[in-house]
Design an enzyme around this catalytic site. Sequence first.
Site, short mmCIF file in Angstrom:
data_model
loop_
_atom_site.label_atom_id
_atom_site.label_comp_id
_atom_site.label_asym_id
_atom_site.label_seq_id
_atom_site.Cartn_x
_atom_site.Cartn_y
_atom_site.Cartn_z
N SER A 189 0.74 -1.25 0.07
CA SER A 189 -0.18 -0.11 -0.12
C SER A 189 0.91 1.09 0.03
CB SER A 189 -0.70 0.05 1.23
OG SER A 189 -1.66 -1.23 1.45
N HIS A 206 -1.33 -2.82 -7.10
CA HIS A 206 -2.04 -2.60 -5.90
C HIS A 206 -3.51 -2.78 -5.94
CE1 HIS A 206 -3.14 0.66 -2.52
NE2 HIS A 206 -2.96 -0.61 -2.04
N GLU A 234 -4.19 -0.03 -8.80
CA GLU A 234 -3.11 1.04 -9.17
C GLU A 234 -1.93 0.35 -9.63
OE1 GLU A 234 -2.72 4.61 -6.41
OE2 GLU A 234 -2.99 3.05 -5.35
N ASN A 240 -3.91 5.78 -1.20
CA ASN A 240 -3.43 5.90 0.11
C ASN A 240 -2.98 7.36 0.28
OD1 ASN A 240 -4.85 3.52 1.23
ND2 ASN A 240 -3.16 2.52 0.35
#
Length: 291
Positions: free
Chosen positions: A119, A140, A152, A190
Site C-alpha cells: 500500500s 495494488h 493502481e 492511500n
Amino acid sequence: MAVKTVGVIGAGQMGNGIAHVMALAGYDVLLNDVSQDALDKAKSVIEKNLDRQASRGAISEDDVKAALARITTSLTLSDVGQTDLVIESATERESVKQAIFEDLLPSLKPDTILTSNTSSISITRLASRTDRPERFMGFHFMNPVPVMKLVELIRGIATDEATFNTCREVVERLGKTSASAEDFPAFIVNRILMPMINEAVYTLYEGVGSIESIDTSMKLGAAHPMGPLELADFIGLDTCLAIMNVLHDGLADTKYRPCPLLTKYVEAGWLGRKTQRGFYDYRGDTPVPTR
Ligand code: NAD
C-alpha cells in the site's frame, strides 16, 4: 509475455481476494503463506465468497468449481518461483517483503514478473534488491478485491514498458480498471485516503466528536459509503499505521504525523475487524463503539 500462472504470496484478506479474482479470470493460482492456518482460512473464505457471487447470479456454479480447481496452496515459497507473475501480498513491513524477494530469487524463472501489492512501500527500493528491477512493479488492489474495480499500477524507476503492459492486460482480463501512479509514498489512493482516516482519529482523540458522530458525519455529510473509522477497522489499523509511518518518513512533513490514539489501538492489538475489535467491537451481533 502471456501470463498463465500467478503466484500469490500471503493469504491474508488481500491475498485470498487476489487468488479469487485471478482464478475466476482463468489463471492458475499458487497461493503461498507461512501459516497453514492462513492457507486453510483463505480457501474457505474464497469458497464462501464465490458461492455468494453464484447465489446472486453473477457467476455460475460451474465457474465456482472451475475457479476453486485452479487454486493450489503451498507453504513452500520456492514453488512460487515457477509462475509467470508473482504478486507479493504479505504483511505490510518492508523487512518481511525484502526477505520474501531475497528467498524467492534462486527459484525464479528468468522471465517471471515480480510485483508487490504494498500500500505504501517504495517499489524502486523493493526492486533494487532483486535481479530484475526492470521486471518489477507495484500491483495494488483495493479491499475487498472481488468488489473493488480499481488496480493502481506503479512503475518503479527501472520498470520497463513490456512489464507495465503485461500487468495492464492482466488487470483488463480481471474486468477491472487500472490507474497508473508514480512511485512516491503511498501512491495515489492511500496518499489521499490515509491522511483523512488519520484526521478522523485526531478528531476522536481531541474530543471533537464520538466514533459514531464522526462516522455519521462523513456518511451523511460527505456521502461516503462508510465512515472513516469504520473503514479503518475494515482496512486494519496496523496497515493504516504502517502507511502513515511511510508517508511521515518518506515525505518528511509533520502533516502526516500518525495520531497517538491510532498507535495506542495497534499497541493493544485492537486491529479492527480481523481481530474483532478496533474502533468498534465486532464480537456481538452489531458493532459497538469502543470509546
Ligand atoms: P493480512 O494481515 O490480512 O495478511 C498478511 C498475510 O501475510 C498473513 O496471512 C501472513 O501469515 C502472511 N505472511 C507474513 N509473512 C509472510 C511470509 N514471509 N511469506 C508468506 N506469507 C507471509 O494483511 P492484508 O490486509 O492482506 O495485507 C497484505 C498486503 O496488502 C500489505 O502489503 C498491505 O499493505 C496490502 N494492502 C492491504 C489493503 C487492505 O485494505 N488491508 C489494501 C490494499 C493493499
